[in-house]
Design a protein around this motif. Structure first.
Motif, mmCIF file in Angstrom:
data_model
loop_
_atom_site.group_PDB
_atom_site.id
_atom_site.type_symbol
_atom_site.label_atom_id
_atom_site.label_comp_id
_atom_site.label_asym_id
_atom_site.label_seq_id
_atom_site.Cartn_x
_atom_site.Cartn_y
_atom_site.Cartn_z
ATOM 1 N N GLY A 21 2.544 -5.445 12.353
ATOM 2 C CA GLY A 21 3.181 -5.582 11.040
ATOM 3 C C GLY A 21 3.176 -4.267 10.279
ATOM 4 O O GLY A 21 4.165 -3.911 9.618
ATOM 5 N N ALA A 22 2.077 -3.515 10.364
ATOM 6 C CA ALA A 22 1.995 -2.206 9.713
ATOM 7 C C ALA A 22 3.038 -1.253 10.299
ATOM 8 O O ALA A 22 3.671 -0.487 9.562
ATOM 9 N N VAL A 23 3.228 -1.312 11.622
ATOM 10 C CA VAL A 23 4.250 -0.478 12.270
ATOM 11 C C VAL A 23 5.622 -0.774 11.666
ATOM 12 O O VAL A 23 6.375 0.149 11.327
ATOM 13 N N GLU A 24 5.941 -2.052 11.497
ATOM 14 C CA GLU A 24 7.246 -2.418 10.939
ATOM 15 C C GLU A 24 7.418 -1.891 9.511
ATOM 16 O O GLU A 24 8.478 -1.391 9.147
ATOM 17 N N ALA A 25 6.366 -2.017 8.701
ATOM 18 C CA ALA A 25 6.439 -1.517 7.322
ATOM 19 C C ALA A 25 6.617 -0.002 7.295
ATOM 20 O O ALA A 25 7.436 0.522 6.521
ATOM 21 N N LEU A 26 5.872 0.702 8.119
ATOM 22 C CA LEU A 26 5.984 2.164 8.171
ATOM 23 C C LEU A 26 7.349 2.588 8.700
ATOM 24 O O LEU A 26 7.956 3.542 8.199
ATOM 25 N N LYS A 27 7.838 1.871 9.704
ATOM 26 C CA LYS A 27 9.148 2.175 10.284
ATOM 27 C C LYS A 27 10.249 1.989 9.240
ATOM 28 O O LYS A 27 11.102 2.856 9.077
ATOM 29 N N SER A 28 10.229 0.867 8.506
ATOM 30 C CA SER A 28 11.296 0.643 7.521
ATOM 31 C C SER A 28 11.215 1.587 6.341
ATOM 32 O O SER A 28 12.226 1.849 5.701
ATOM 33 N N SER A 29 10.036 2.153 6.077
ATOM 34 C CA SER A 29 9.928 3.129 4.985
ATOM 35 C C SER A 29 10.108 4.558 5.497
ATOM 36 O O SER A 29 9.954 5.510 4.739
ATOM 37 N N LYS A 30 10.424 4.682 6.799
ATOM 38 C CA LYS A 30 10.638 5.980 7.449
ATOM 39 C C LYS A 30 9.402 6.879 7.371
ATOM 40 O O LYS A 30 9.501 8.090 7.238
ATOM 41 N N ILE A 75 0.830 -1.203 0.000
ATOM 42 C CA ILE A 75 0.000 0.000 0.000
ATOM 43 C C ILE A 75 0.864 1.252 0.000
ATOM 44 O O ILE A 75 0.553 2.238 -0.695
ATOM 45 N N LEU A 76 1.953 1.234 0.751
ATOM 46 C CA LEU A 76 2.835 2.403 0.812
ATOM 47 C C LEU A 76 3.400 2.774 -0.552
ATOM 48 O O LEU A 76 3.681 3.949 -0.810
ATOM 49 N N GLN A 77 3.548 1.798 -1.435
ATOM 50 C CA GLN A 77 4.053 2.074 -2.780
ATOM 51 C C GLN A 77 3.102 2.981 -3.553
ATOM 52 O O GLN A 77 3.530 3.817 -4.329
ATOM 53 N N GLY A 78 1.791 2.805 -3.338
ATOM 54 C CA GLY A 78 0.807 3.569 -4.094
ATOM 55 C C GLY A 78 0.192 4.746 -3.356
ATOM 56 O O GLY A 78 -0.484 5.572 -3.963
ATOM 57 N N GLN A 79 0.401 4.818 -2.045
ATOM 58 C CA GLN A 79 -0.203 5.892 -1.251
ATOM 59 C C GLN A 79 0.890 6.753 -0.633
ATOM 60 O O GLN A 79 1.543 6.342 0.320
ATOM 61 N N LYS A 80 1.047 7.932 -1.159
ATOM 62 C CA LYS A 80 2.096 8.830 -0.654
ATOM 63 C C LYS A 80 1.662 9.577 0.602
ATOM 64 O O LYS A 80 2.492 10.019 1.377
ATOM 65 N N GLU A 81 0.343 9.739 0.792
ATOM 66 C CA GLU A 81 -0.168 10.432 1.973
ATOM 67 C C GLU A 81 -1.117 9.504 2.739
ATOM 68 O O GLU A 81 -2.125 9.065 2.200
ATOM 69 N N ILE A 82 -0.758 9.221 3.990
ATOM 70 C CA ILE A 82 -1.589 8.404 4.871
ATOM 71 C C ILE A 82 -1.589 9.078 6.238
ATOM 72 O O ILE A 82 -0.531 9.443 6.761
#
Length: 195
Positions: A118-127, A98-105
């Motif tokens: 799991g979402a926390v980990e994805a957001l953390k690794s994408s800064k 989802i982060l690939q296609g959504q620049k604003e969340i």
């Protein structure tokens, strides 16, 4: 006496429902209140990470959340809503996509604590973790610790013990030939945990 999972058909005496629709509505209200603190009114972009398709709690949590957003918060947009497998790895994988296609969340509403973690980990690794509202569901020890560390924002909590107690009381009434309600509902705590 089925607890938490509805039975199709009339072959039961009492069904104990944990009101997942109400839980979804309460989390929508919580997210709207947090977005109001951030923007001055309830507006923003929300991602929903669901559980398993066809699963009753998944469908009800989704329905309650979507109904409340549509009913009360026209300026909150659900920009993505995808299924996971109720696991941390599933939540991370789907959130990364989802982060690939959504620049604003602004917020991530999840159907289960493990999905939120799991979402926390994805957001953390994408800064991109900073400033995003992340809600879980269940009140697990790991989720509460994540909230204390400032990663997750909140989690709705329901009690399997309460559901089991209601179910056992209904079963005892039925065994003793006493009247028991056909459906007995209980709901999540009125406010998500934000310890």
């Amino acid at each position: 006496v089925p607890v938490d999972r509805a039975i199709i058909g009339p072959d039961y005496k009492c069904y104990v429902d944990q009101s997942n629709k109400e839980l979804g509505k309460r989390v929508a209200d919580y997210i709207a209140a947090d977005l109001t603190k951030k923007y001055g009114s309830p507006k923003g972009k929300v991602v929903e990470l669901q559980g398993t398709p066809g699963n009753v709690p998944t469908e009800h949590r989704r329905e309650g959340f979507h109904d409340r957003i549509a009913e009360k918060y026209p300026n909150i947009t659900i920009v993505a809503s995808q299924n996971t497998d109720y696991t941390r790895a599933g939540g991370m994988r789907v959130m990364e996509n989802i982060l690939q296609g959504q620049k604003e969340i602004d917020a991530v509403y999840t159907h289960e604590d493990e999905i939120a973690l799991g979402a926390v980990e994805a957001l953390k690794s994408s800064k991109r973790l900073q400033g995003i509202i992340i809600t879980g569901n269940g009140g697990s020890k790991a989720a509460l610790e994540s909230i204390r560390r400032g990663k997750m924002t909140a989690c709705a909590a329901y009690s399997p013990i309460a559901a089991g107690t209601i179910g056992m009381r209904a079963a005892a009434k039925i065994l003793h030939k006493k009247k028991s309600p056909r459906i007995s509902s209980y709901s999540a705590r009125s406010q998500p945990e934000t310890t």
